[in-house]
Design a protein around this motif. Structure first.
Motif, short mmCIF file in Angstrom:
data_model
loop_
_atom_site.label_atom_id
_atom_site.label_comp_id
_atom_site.label_asym_id
_atom_site.label_seq_id
_atom_site.Cartn_x
_atom_site.Cartn_y
_atom_site.Cartn_z
N ASP A 330 12.49 15.94 12.93
CA ASP A 330 12.80 17.17 12.81
C ASP A 330 13.56 17.77 11.98
OD1 ASP A 330 14.49 19.40 13.35
OD2 ASP A 330 14.34 19.54 15.91
N ASN A 331 13.36 18.28 10.65
CA ASN A 331 13.47 18.40 8.90
C ASN A 331 15.59 20.08 9.46
OD1 ASN A 331 11.90 16.74 8.71
ND2 ASN A 331 10.74 18.17 8.18
N TYR A 332 14.97 20.48 10.13
CA TYR A 332 15.77 21.32 10.47
C TYR A 332 17.31 20.68 10.61
CZ TYR A 332 18.76 25.82 12.25
OH TYR A 332 19.23 26.34 11.64
N SER A 363 17.78 17.49 -0.17
CA SER A 363 16.35 17.26 -0.77
C SER A 363 15.71 17.85 0.79
CB SER A 363 16.03 15.45 0.06
OG SER A 363 16.89 14.90 1.27
N TYR A 364 15.85 17.42 2.37
CA TYR A 364 15.49 18.38 3.47
C TYR A 364 15.95 19.46 3.87
CZ TYR A 364 14.96 13.69 5.78
OH TYR A 364 14.43 12.78 6.45
N GLN A 365 16.39 20.17 2.86
CA GLN A 365 17.40 21.58 2.62
C GLN A 365 16.08 21.80 1.81
OE1 GLN A 365 17.64 24.30 5.34
NE2 GLN A 365 19.57 23.02 5.28
N LYS A 366 16.09 21.43 0.48
CA LYS A 366 14.79 22.35 -0.02
C LYS A 366 13.41 22.38 -0.09
CE LYS A 366 16.91 20.77 -4.31
NZ LYS A 366 17.11 19.88 -5.57
N PHE A 367 12.93 21.09 1.21
CA PHE A 367 11.89 21.15 2.04
C PHE A 367 11.96 22.63 2.38
CE2 PHE A 367 9.31 19.81 5.90
CZ PHE A 367 7.69 19.92 5.05
N LEU A 368 12.63 22.29 3.78
CA LEU A 368 13.06 23.73 4.52
C LEU A 368 12.93 25.62 3.83
CD1 LEU A 368 15.35 22.31 7.09
CD2 LEU A 368 12.88 21.95 7.49
N GLU A 373 21.44 27.84 3.66
CA GLU A 373 21.45 26.91 4.05
C GLU A 373 21.68 26.57 2.07
OE1 GLU A 373 23.25 25.63 6.40
OE2 GLU A 373 22.53 27.30 7.47
N LEU A 374 20.79 26.48 2.11
CA LEU A 374 21.14 25.38 0.65
C LEU A 374 21.78 25.98 -0.18
CD1 LEU A 374 17.09 26.20 -0.79
CD2 LEU A 374 18.63 23.98 -0.84
N LYS A 375 22.46 27.19 -0.29
CA LYS A 375 23.49 28.01 -0.71
C LYS A 375 25.00 27.70 0.00
CE LYS A 375 25.74 31.61 1.12
NZ LYS A 375 26.32 32.62 1.84
N ASN A 376 25.22 27.48 0.77
CA ASN A 376 25.92 26.19 1.96
C ASN A 376 26.04 25.01 1.10
OD1 ASN A 376 26.80 28.47 2.88
ND2 ASN A 376 25.48 28.07 4.81
N ASP A 377 24.53 24.41 1.42
CA ASP A 377 24.77 22.67 0.57
C ASP A 377 25.60 22.91 -0.94
OD1 ASP A 377 23.95 22.40 3.47
OD2 ASP A 377 22.80 22.13 3.06
N TYR A 378 24.94 23.51 -1.72
CA TYR A 378 25.19 23.60 -3.14
C TYR A 378 26.89 23.35 -2.91
CZ TYR A 378 20.76 23.19 -5.74
OH TYR A 378 18.87 23.01 -5.25
#
Length: 747
Positions: A330-332, A363-368, A373-378
């Motif tokens: 489950d990538n999410y 890396s998983y978030q880029k796939f999704l 979420e990408l903003k928060n991860d960065y």
């Protein structure tokens, strides 16, 4: 983390992510649904049946049963039913077959095809005159548009479903359409309308007495209040929902509600209660075989331990959740767990470990490709690099986060503008239809209203001219010889009588424009109006208007009293009618802003610097008795609420509705919740400004407030009598100095 998704979609294999949440969406099954344990018997029956309408019904029943598990079989039996119905010219069979195909298409996310099939079914329902079934099909069409995030069309079709259901007294369809319409408004961020739909559903369900329906609605109300950070109300309605589902033995829904309560308690900082509810939710998930959901709930539990600074337990919870997510691919969840572990590692100073987790999560978030979420991860990575002293990488990641934030803001704005434009166009079309249907009625009402206003204005002008003429004539006649004094006296008396007759006629006109007793009795639970003009006509007035859900009422004091004040009252009433009835401005502060602008234009038509200071002090209240709420704007006069023998005062804006010194600031919108038994008082300054008593002083506002508090427990009729008696005793032999207006409304 967030609320568990409540779902009643007829969509197969929908994953539920605890991090996401939405309102429960009800799905209308417009045909009878068979149970799983009779599927075998249906398949045996179908082999023996002749090619008649009974076989069509059986084919459709089988199709419905497969709609939850096997889309291919659903299509197979739906198409067989459709083909046989066409041969038999069996209209009901055709309608049901198209509906079943529409459901199947929706489950496959073939939305355009789903809408086409539902509309074919709708056309047959219209030909057959089946109004009630039309409402159910409208709900299914609206559900598809909601799936497509086309909120304008979803809103339109839900409203059409409600209209059909009201015509046929189909309460269940009304409840379903209203509940689903609340999802539309939630997605648009209009929580007020969303709650309104849910409370209307709740009220309708009183006749159905369906505890399951009540439980779902309570849960949805709790979710909306949580989004608005009204945690006490969120807790209250979630607990109501939980109690009902305990009685019904619904462990699956109880698990969801316990999870929701855990989130509410966490947001309130009640961590022990949050853990207790999360653990109970986990126990129930395991009991009903939802082991994956139970394990993933550890993410929510871990977030509580992190807030409690128990990082070891928090790390253990997120690690177990990550292991389960990796096992289920489950990538999410994988992305979310990695980032939670990264943040925990950062907080405990394990910077290398934090960087490793964050890069894996990214890396998983880029796939999704979830921009938010990408903003928060960065940003998390930027914080890690900053703590490590690598400021260049920290800056690079922060820049990426900001770029995504700008992109999200632009996307959200464009999406919102598009939705607003679409809803505006839909409302515009509907308004055109409504206008055509009610054209004669509206025109008639406008003509009558305009005639009354025109007559009042013309009469007022003529009255003013007449008074000026009489005054001038009296001045000339006083210079005549003493021999004419007797004749002059008789003439003056005659003219005075004529003036008084005209003023009394003006009084009748003014009274006709005030809020009628019929309107007030119909829309207010209990009220009184103490109205005492200083002269025959008054500068004080009260005005009211009923909208779909609000009752708007003004308590106003125009500049001056007598004939000049009455003339100003006619102008202000005209501007209130124009603003609310014709321009459809209904929010109290915006109404006063617009009326002020129109008054300034009317009294300063040449644009000269010598501006009139005429206008009014006013309190404009908007009551919503269903929601027990009050919105108001106040110019110079306050709003008083007496609750449980306690007086609550809401201060006004210290400027009038008109030209005044200083900047023309917008009026303030104030709001408050009302409790049963509250009494709301509004008044002008005439009562408090009256001279009297033993020392001939002003009565003063503080004494009026004290009097209101003393008499608040009495009936409103008794309060009116008591206020009138007190005023007359205070005034004694003194002249009344101003118009008097006091209004009381009990909730």
């Amino acid at each position: 983390m967030g609320f568990f998704i409540f779902t009643a979609y007829s969509k197969p294999a929908l994953k539920t992510h605890i991090q996401k949440f939405t309102l429960l969406l009800f799905f209308i099954l417009v045909s009878a649904v068979s149970y799983a344990d009779v599927l075998d018997s249906l398949l045996k029956v179908i082999k023996k049946e002749d090619a008649d309408t009974s076989k069509v019904k059986t084919l459709i029943d089988i199709g419905w049963e497969y709609s939850y598990s096997n889309i291919a079989n659903t299509d197979k039996y739906a198409n067989e039913a459709l083909s046989l119905s066409e041969k038999l010219n069996y209209k009901e069979g055709l309608a049901q077959s198209y509906e079943l195909l529409g459901v199947s298409d929706r489950n496959k996310a073939a939305y355009e095809s789903a809408i086409e099939n539902f509309k074919k079914s709708l056309q047959i329902r219209i030909e057959l005159g089946q109004t009630e079934k039309q409402g159910k099909v409208y709900v299914n069409i609206a559900n598809v548009y909601l799936d497509m995030s086309d909120y304008a069309k979803a809103e339109r079709y839900y409203k059409m479903a409600i209209e059909r259901a009201e015509q046929t007294h189909s309460v269940k369809t009304q409840i379903t359409a209203l509940t689903n319409l609340s999802v539309v408004y939630q997605n648009l961020g209009d929580y007020g309308k969303s709650l309104d739909c849910l409370f209307r559903s709740l009220k309708l369900n009183k006749t159905e007495k369906d505890p399951t329906q009540d439980g779902f609605i309570y849960a949805n109300i709790g979710i909306i209040y949580e989004e608005q950070k009204q945690y006490k109300l969120a807790e209250e309605y979630s607990l109501r929902s939980l109690e009902l589902f305990k009685e019904l033995g619904r462990d699956d829904i109880q698990a969801n509600v316990y999870n929701n309560l855990g989130i509410v308690y966490k947001n309130e900082g009640k961590y022990e209660l949050a853990l207790k509810n999360y653990n109970e939710s986990m126990r129930l998930y395991k009991k009903i075989g939802m082991d994956f959901s139970a394990t993933m709930l550890l993410s929510n539990i871990g977030s509580v331990y992190a807030e409690m600074k128990d990082y070891e337990k928090a790390f253990q919870c997120h690690s177990v959740a990550l292991s389960e997510a990796l096992k289920n691919n489950d990538n999410y969840y994988i992305a979310g767990c990695y980032m939670s572990l990264a943040e925990l590692s950062l907080q405990t100073g394990k910077l290398q470990q934090a960087q490793t987790y964050a890069e894996k999560g990214l890396s998983y978030q880029k796939f999704l490709n979830d921009k938010n979420e990408l903003k928060n991860d960065y940003m998390t990575l930027a914080n890690i690099y900053s703590a490590s002293g690598d400021h260049q990488k920290a800056f690079q990641n922060q820049k990426l986060a900001l770029e995504l934030s700008d992109s999200l803001n632009n996307d959200a704005l464009n999406k919102r503008l598009g939705q607003m434009q679409a809803m505006y166009e839909a409302d515009k079309k509907q308004a055109e239809i409504d206008l055509l249907q009610k054209d004669n009625e509206i025109k008639g009402e406008r003509i009558i209203r305009q005639r009354v206003v025109n007559y009042a204005v013309v009469t007022g002008l003529l009255l003013m001219l007449f008074l000026a003429f009489v005054s001038f004539k009296r001045y000339r006649e006083k210079k005549k010889a003493n021999v004419e004094i007797t004749l002059q006296k008789e003439l003056i008396e005659e003219k005075n009588k004529s003036i008084l007759d005209s003023i009394h006629y003006a009084k009748r006109i003014q009274r006709a424009l005030l809020a009628s007793d019929t309107l007030l009795r119909k829309n207010l639970p209990e009220y009184f109006v103490l109205y005492k003009p200083k002269d025959i006509v008054s500068g004080d007035f009260y005005w009211a208007h009923k909208t779909d859900s609000q009752f708007i009422m003004a308590t106003s004091d125009c500049t001056g009293h007598g004939v000049p004040g009455a003339f100003m009252s006619l102008l202000n009433i005209s501007k209130l009618n124009e603003t609310v009835n014709e321009r459809k401005i209904e929010r109290p502060d915006l109404v006063l802003n617009n009326v002020r602008e129109e008054i300034i234009k009317a009294l300063n038509t040449d644009g000269s610097e010598e501006q009139s200071k005429d206008g009014m002090d006013a309190v404009l209240c908007s009551f919503d008795f269903q929601k027990h709420s009050l919105e108001f704007a106040a110019a110079n006069n306050p709003v008083i609420i007496v609750r449980n023998n306690q007086l609550i005062e809401f201060k006004p804006d210290k400027f009038p509705v008109g030209i005044h010194q200083g900047e023309l600031k917008p009026f303030t919108l104030q709001s408050t919740n009302l409790l049963k038994g509250d009494t709301v008082y509004t008044f002008t300054d005439g009562f408090a400004d009256q001279f009297g008593g033993d020392k001939g002083k002003k009565l003063m506002t503080k004494n009026l407030k004290s009097l209101l508090l003393q008499i608040s427990s009495k009936s409103l009729d008794a309060q009116k009598h008591e206020l009138d008696r007190y005023f007359n005793e205070w005034k004694g032999n003194h002249e009344q100095v101003d118009d008097v207006l006091v209004i009381g409304v009990r909730v």
